[in-house]
Design an enzyme around this catalytic site. Sequence first.
Site, short mmCIF file in Angstrom:
data_model
loop_
_atom_site.label_atom_id
_atom_site.label_comp_id
_atom_site.label_asym_id
_atom_site.label_seq_id
_atom_site.Cartn_x
_atom_site.Cartn_y
_atom_site.Cartn_z
N ASP A 16 66.77 -68.43 -4.03
CA ASP A 16 66.35 -69.81 -3.76
C ASP A 16 64.84 -69.92 -3.65
O ASP A 16 64.31 -70.67 -2.83
CB ASP A 16 67.00 -70.34 -2.47
CG ASP A 16 68.51 -70.29 -2.52
OD1 ASP A 16 69.07 -70.34 -3.62
OD2 ASP A 16 69.14 -70.20 -1.44
N HIS A 21 70.19 -77.29 -4.43
CA HIS A 21 70.27 -76.63 -3.12
C HIS A 21 70.18 -77.69 -2.03
O HIS A 21 69.27 -78.54 -2.04
CB HIS A 21 69.12 -75.63 -2.95
CG HIS A 21 69.26 -74.80 -1.71
ND1 HIS A 21 70.11 -73.72 -1.62
CD2 HIS A 21 68.64 -74.90 -0.49
CE1 HIS A 21 70.02 -73.18 -0.41
NE2 HIS A 21 69.14 -73.89 0.30
N CYS A 40 71.26 -124.77 16.31
CA CYS A 40 71.39 -125.15 14.89
C CYS A 40 71.25 -126.65 14.67
O CYS A 40 70.78 -127.09 13.63
CB CYS A 40 72.71 -124.64 14.34
SG CYS A 40 74.14 -125.07 15.34
#
Length: 923
Positions: A164, A128, A728
């Site tokens: 359900d 479900h 860097c």
Amino acid sequence: MLWRGSQALRRFSTGQAYFKNKLKLALIGQSLFGQEVYSHLCKEGHRVVGVFTVPDKEGKADPLALAAEKDGTPVFKFPRWRVKGKTIKEVAEAYKSVGAELNVLPFCTQFIPMDIIDSPKHGSIIYHPSILPRHRGASAINWTLIMGDKKAGLSVFWADDGLDTGPILLQRSCDVEPNDTVDALYNRFLFPEGIKAMVEAVQLIADGKAPRIPQPEEGATYEGIQKKENAEISWDQSAEVLHNWIRGHDKVPGAWTEINGQMVTFYGSSLLKSSVPPGEPLEIKGAKKPGLVTKNGLVLFGNDGKALMVRNLQFEDGRMIPASQYFSAGETSVVELTAEEVKVAGTIKVIWAGILSNVPVIEDSTDFFKSGASSMDVVRLVEEIRQRCGGLQLQNEDVYMATKFEDFIQKVVRKLRGEDQEVELVVDYVSKEVNEMTVKMPYQCFINGQFTDANDGKTYDTINPTDGSTICKVSYASLVDVDKAVAAAKDAFEKGEWGRMNARERGRLMYRLADLLEENQEELATIEALDSGAVYTLALKTHIGMSVQTFRYFAGWCDKIQGSTIPINQARPNRNLTFTKKEPLGVCAIIIPWNYPLMMLAWKSAACLAAGNTLVLKPAQVTPLTALKFAELSSKAGFPKGVINIIPGSGGVAGQRLSEHPHIRKLGFTGSTAIGKQIMKSCAVSNLKKVSLELGGKSPLIIFNDCELDKAVRMGMGAVFFNKGENCIAAGRLFVEESIHDEFVTKVVEEIKKMKIGDPLDRSTDHGPQNHQAHLEKLLQYCEAGVKEGATLVYGGRQVCRPGFFMEPTVFTDVEDHMYLAKEESFGPIMVISKFQNGDVDGVLQRANNTEYGLASGVFTRDINKAMYVSEKLEAGTVFVNTYNKTDVAAPFGGVKQSGFGKDLGEEALNEYLKTKTVTLEY
């Protein structure tokens, strides 16, 4: 004997699933979901003894039936299981004949009698699509969205005689994204995770470990199936409630309203996050404020003053149009087909006939959906047309917007002719008044020449490091978005205008783009300052300035890429000619870091485009905004759609998918060494794609006592503190000769005290905030580690006491070779100084090279012989002598060792994005 041994090994290594407990199963249900559950259960070694599904519909079998019949599994197709409340005897007998130990109901629209439910040894389990007990009933996904639930999920429960209400076996949940539709939620989570859950549930039962948890009644809800007549929009509600109502009914049954006396259904709703764009008013029955038909779609207003937008409208006759075309919907004229287009139409008619097998003859008036086609047939139609019509790429919405065959062919022809392309790029900006200007920032994915939300509607916040505030929400690209971007780039390369364009025209576009970058440099620098914390004056000169230079440099290379002729030995007395050609690779992926967002984009993408490739670029998750602005400018420059695609998002999702994608032929990456290794592995395993990597660094800077000291101090500070140390090639470790060490340190500290730390948009600021909070925290931990190991903290080492992510410029001395600071990169404003003995050139070289990194290095000395000797011995991709940070677009840039391989900039960068083909002929 060898054969028997290998077979034994195969049984041992591949038969793991068959050592688990297995069950005999009856699968009761239908649909593609049922088919997938069936297939996965079979793969796990369970035996499906019977499949019970619905009868064929108009001559077409259900996907579950098709899969089972192909495997030889018994298939039963009962129209019903009971009559007047009693089980049909023949049906019950057929069911009991298979001897199932467990009933598995993945998706079932039929009512199954309780004597069938309770018949097997282990009973029955049902899937479900909600977190029970909430949203019991047949429209659970719809109601999850309609009710505005923040969580969605699924349940596998034991069937009982209620609706359900049976005990829970297991449950799974996920977040509901702001713009999720029923389809998006189902495809992203409920479908794939539901399959896994059903398989796991069956195995738990087989192993005797399956729980039975009673459902609580608290919080329980039941909602019935939504029908069209109940889906009318009630306008006196907030924008969010209206949005939830529309998306909860998308695509079935469709939320509707009355416009000009006609029922009009809305699809594709999203909450409007930016200012309302201009448009033409549209009166809507019951709405207090007219809608606005804009270039993006139809804007609607809630009673709270907030807005939403719908993309598509459907009329009573089934015709669907983009909402932006409401006032021009009837203006399209019928086009006459050429001979070649007639052939394409004939092929498409054959495809329609194959899908609509129940329709005797496909006529102009044949409606795709009224003839029985489903959403899965839409996918099949689009894929078959792509495969059989020369790669023609349609979207699912093209089918929904032209459901009749005649209209569909007209749409296809217009797409073939390029007549359906947008005349003008539609950009939904986030605007800010800042730096004495209005900054307009796109925030969506840029795919195939259009800005679009992520497929699942997911977004994330991008943060201003100056004060920690949210600049805006940015689309968070999903795997689906990555695949769309790659498909667009592949189509542009193989079939689009870009692949046919001559090199000089390609260069012209790149020159135009460089001009646009320069014309918008103040806005770009402002965005860079907001999003990355870069000091505005530096961003203007370096971040943006060098980006402009890079595109101009590589634009000039476009028509100068050439091969060579090669004299070869003649095997026979014939004349031979051998020559090489330099060709583009195809689709390239580029993943860039956050320290120079636009400049890193330019360094890689300019060479990539100059070589003739198409690209998919993922900016750093924390700095996406200049890349998206670049996308806008590339469109204005005239780049064909699909050539440039920008997908903001995470490295773990979008970046990983790019490295694994089979259609990408090259990946360029700048980032950490650890991630670079992972990318290289993924690129190798997937399709051996070409890779270039610019990774971590610990660049040594050697300062000899015969240097020009004041210059060495100035340049040394720039080597460390330039761009807040987020550089860097930053000098990760300074080696200063003993006799000048103390004076050098004193002068550095004196200069640091003169630096102004503050708002990067202030023209007098020297030092802005670190890029993001996590990085600042990492830098503070780095300093703590240095102090703990015994290095001397001479200055700084703390966060600046003000809002935002500011850190004091920092100096450490007495750093010994074994220390963490001597080995690891900080990527921040931290100067790490080590002393070396006077005259010990070879000794300091050995220490400088004692690292796994090799990106850059530097030396300061007046002795040219010493400078040349040291530059020769340093193990780095770049050596600076009596200067630092002096990169140029014509000079190749890249590292050695674990700082990566491959080059950015210069002619060598082109080779990273080209392949060489050798041609030999006799004449």
